[in-house]
Design a protein around this motif. Structure first.
Motif, mmCIF file in Angstrom:
data_model
loop_
_atom_site.group_PDB
_atom_site.id
_atom_site.type_symbol
_atom_site.label_atom_id
_atom_site.label_comp_id
_atom_site.label_asym_id
_atom_site.label_seq_id
_atom_site.Cartn_x
_atom_site.Cartn_y
_atom_site.Cartn_z
ATOM 1 N N ASN A 66 -6.348 1.285 2.355
ATOM 2 C CA ASN A 66 -5.335 1.044 3.169
ATOM 3 C C ASN A 66 -5.633 0.171 4.476
ATOM 4 O O ASN A 66 -6.894 0.632 5.067
ATOM 5 C CB ASN A 66 -4.779 2.386 3.886
ATOM 6 N N CYS A 82 -3.863 -1.826 -5.040
ATOM 7 C CA CYS A 82 -5.210 -1.919 -4.678
ATOM 8 C C CYS A 82 -5.987 -2.192 -6.027
ATOM 9 O O CYS A 82 -5.915 -1.338 -6.986
ATOM 10 C CB CYS A 82 -5.868 -1.025 -3.853
ATOM 11 N N ARG A 120 -4.985 -0.171 7.202
ATOM 12 C CA ARG A 120 -4.856 0.556 8.470
ATOM 13 C C ARG A 120 -6.316 1.244 9.125
ATOM 14 O O ARG A 120 -6.317 1.734 9.986
ATOM 15 C CB ARG A 120 -3.797 1.265 8.689
ATOM 16 N N ALA A 139 -0.368 2.362 -4.400
ATOM 17 C CA ALA A 139 -0.813 1.354 -3.758
ATOM 18 C C ALA A 139 -1.538 -0.204 -4.889
ATOM 19 O O ALA A 139 -1.941 0.152 -5.902
ATOM 20 C CB ALA A 139 -2.242 1.542 -2.860
ATOM 21 N N ASP A 171 -7.752 6.305 1.680
ATOM 22 C CA ASP A 171 -6.513 6.418 2.271
ATOM 23 C C ASP A 171 -5.379 5.864 1.773
ATOM 24 O O ASP A 171 -4.622 5.079 2.420
ATOM 25 C CB ASP A 171 -6.716 5.795 3.983
ATOM 26 N N ALA A 172 -5.457 5.786 0.194
ATOM 27 C CA ALA A 172 -4.272 5.119 -0.232
ATOM 28 C C ALA A 172 -4.154 5.877 -1.685
ATOM 29 O O ALA A 172 -4.991 6.419 -2.341
ATOM 30 C CB ALA A 172 -4.616 3.528 -0.675
ATOM 31 N N VAL A 223 0.745 -1.193 0.032
ATOM 32 C CA VAL A 223 0.058 0.092 -0.157
ATOM 33 C C VAL A 223 0.753 1.282 0.058
ATOM 34 O O VAL A 223 0.557 2.220 -0.652
ATOM 35 C CB VAL A 223 -0.926 0.005 1.335
ATOM 36 N N LEU A 224 1.810 1.409 1.152
ATOM 37 C CA LEU A 224 2.627 2.329 1.002
ATOM 38 C C LEU A 224 3.878 2.479 0.252
ATOM 39 O O LEU A 224 4.406 3.425 -0.250
ATOM 40 C CB LEU A 224 3.105 2.499 2.706
ATOM 41 N N GLY A 267 -0.494 -6.416 3.254
ATOM 42 C CA GLY A 267 -1.912 -5.556 2.748
ATOM 43 C C GLY A 267 -2.983 -5.917 3.199
ATOM 44 O O GLY A 267 -3.976 -5.499 2.643
#
Length: 520
Positions: free
Chosen positions: A327, A379, A329, A377, A371-372, A27-28, A92
């Motif tokens: 994300n 995703c 998190r 990311a 949030d990504a 993701v990051l 992830g």
């Protein structure tokens, strides 16, 4: 440079001699740790496991080995929080998806600890009853199972770094066979950490459990005749393993779990609005989104009666639209990332390939990431495809897109449906949905020859069933045909892969000494 995590091999921690491969947050995009196995003396390490680890394990009885598994369970439970942190960062996955891997691993290990306790203080197993070899019953034949005097090499996939380790290692160690695990590089950190915690706890004999992180070059070369190898991954790599001289010439026993285009089948009696219909919709969405569809058991093809096609498409799409992606998190996120950029590219390419014969019923691109950064990311939103020409659209029957992608297909009648399901050429699992017990039972038997598991969901077990894609240690995991032809788990059946069967032909007095000791 980030930490180069060590391998545990030949009874000691060893780092590779090269800079190593970085493991990234999908993701990051940040680098987490590095792995490398360059320079390891593979022949010496395999010999150490065979001779030191194997001898020590075989000296113990099944109950003693089961006690070691139970002790390992306590260690893993004590470190669960660390495993969840690693899974979030390296795979992830959202918390619920991490649980499928981590808690599933611990549960499986605990199950084999309990099963091993039932085997008592024996060092071998009997296979069925003794059989006379002639008219006089004095001379008979008794089949026995004894642990193989080799090592078990596990070459595992990236999607289950925790469960993939312990679902194989639990029956191997219980059998008395030392384990060398080679986790997929992309997510090797979690496997390595679990091995480290168990090794540091001093539970197992030296050489009983080893982990090699990094490249797999030379591992198959190190195998000898009484070793075994278990592989989970692509059909292409499986073909390489089967053709390797260790297997083709030295006849090393091999277990393969490869590609699988799994199915969900709604029976004709389950009309839209029925409880069975709703159970199908719920299960399909769950299977598409758990671990972002990165499960070998995930539903890839959904078969419904022609009259129910539109209703099914709308119901599944409506549920998928509510899935938040991004994300892991962020507590609002329900589906995290694919494991890396390579998988993201593979899923996108696979989706484009299928779309040449299918229409988009729900487009994953409509999901804005939470949030990504889309540029960073790995995703992708869940995508539901639909096919009208089910007989001519060969790609959906032949291609597994390893991500949150599934295809809805209409069938004319049950005979047509069964023929379409079988076009998967053998799968790990098919799930059936309906309310008529007789029809469900008959259909399950029709599909049993081409599936390792048939999961039947009727309204009476709607809140009880364990899930289409959840692999339970009590049931068989594996499948015929393109699924690899392998078998894992299934309770004590799993021990058979790590034992050698032999027929002892002797007098009844001699065979009596092979019987298990009487319980106190």
């Amino acid at each position: 440079m980030t930490e180069l995590i060590p391998n545990f091999f030949a009874g000691q921690w060893q780092t590779g001699s090269a800079a190593g491969t970085p493991l990234l947050d999908p993701v990051l995009g940040t680098e987490l740790v590095r792995v490398d196995a360059t320079g390891l003396d593979l022949a010496a390490g395999f010999a150490f496991a065979r001779e030191q680890g194997g001898a020590a394990l075989r000296a113990l009885n099944y109950r003693e080995r089961a006690a070691m598994l139970a002790a390992a369970v306590k260690v893993l439970q004590a470190n669960r929080d660390a495993y969840y942190e690693i899974a979030t960062a390296n795979s992830g996955t959202v918390k619920n998806d991490s649980a499928v891997d981590i808690d599933g691993a611990i549960f499986t290990l605990g199950t084999y600890a309990k099963l091993g306790e039932t085997l008592g203080e024996r060092h071998h197993l009997l296979d069925s009853e003794a059989t006379r070899l002639g008219k006089d019953p004095l001379f008979q034949s008794q089949h026995v199972l004894v642990p193989t005097r080799g090592v078990a090499l596990f070459i595992n996939a990236f999607n289950f770094p925790a469960w993939g380790l312990w679902e194989k290692a639990a029956p191997a160690l219980l059998s008395g066979v030392p384990v060398i695990v080679k986790p997929a590089t992309a997510t090797a950190w979690l496997t390595q950490r679990m091995v480290k915690d168990v090794v540091d706890a001093g539970i197992l004999p030296s050489g009983a459990l080893s982990v090699i992180c990094g490249g797999s070059a030379g591992l198959m070369d190190a195998l000898q005749a009484f070793d075994v190898v278990s592989f989970t991954g692509s059909a292409e790599t499986a073909a390489v393993i089967r053709s390797h001289p260790a297997v083709a010439q030295r006849f090393v026993r091999v277990n393969i779990e490869a590609d699988s285009v799994n199915s969900a089948l709604l029976l004709p009696d389950a009309a839209p609005g029925s409880e069975a219909f709703d159970l199908l919709v719920k299960e399909v969405v769950r299977e598409m989104t758990v671990k972002s569809g990165q499960k070998c058991t995930a539903i890839r093809r959904i078969f419904v009666p022609e009259a129910s096609y539109d209703a099914a498409a709308q119901a599944i799409a409506a549920r998928l639209a509510k899935t938040t992606v991004g994300n892991p998190r962020n507590e609002a996120v329900r589906m995290g990332a694919l494991v890396n950029r390579a998988q993201l590219t593979s899923v996108r390419q696979g989706l484009d390939y299928l779309k040449q014969q299918a229409e988009m019923l729900h487009d994953g691109a409509t999901h804005a990431l939470v949030d990504a950064d889309p540029a960073m990311a790995c995703c992708v939103g869940p995508a539901l495809l639909g096919v009208s020409d089910v007989d001519g659209a060969d790609r959906v029957h032949d291609t597994e897109v390893f991500g949150p992608v599934a295809t809805l297909l209409p069938y004319r009648d049950t005979t047509h449906a069964l023929s379409l399901v079988r076009r998967g050429q053998g799968s790990l699992v098919a799930s059936l949905y309906g309310s008529d017990s007789a029809s469900l039972g008959a259909t399950a038997l029709e599909l049993a020859d081409s599936h390792g598991r048939v999961h039947v969901i009727s309204p009476d077990v709607g809140q009880l069933h364990t899930g289409h894609g959840n692999v339970m240690p009590q049931s068989l995991h594996g499948g015929p045909g393109r699924a690899g032809g392998g078998e894992e788990l299934g309770g004590l059946r799993a021990l058979g892969f790590y034992h050698r069967r032999s027929a002892v032909q002797a007098s009844t007095a001699v065979l009596a000494t092979l019987q298990p000791p009487q319980a106190a």
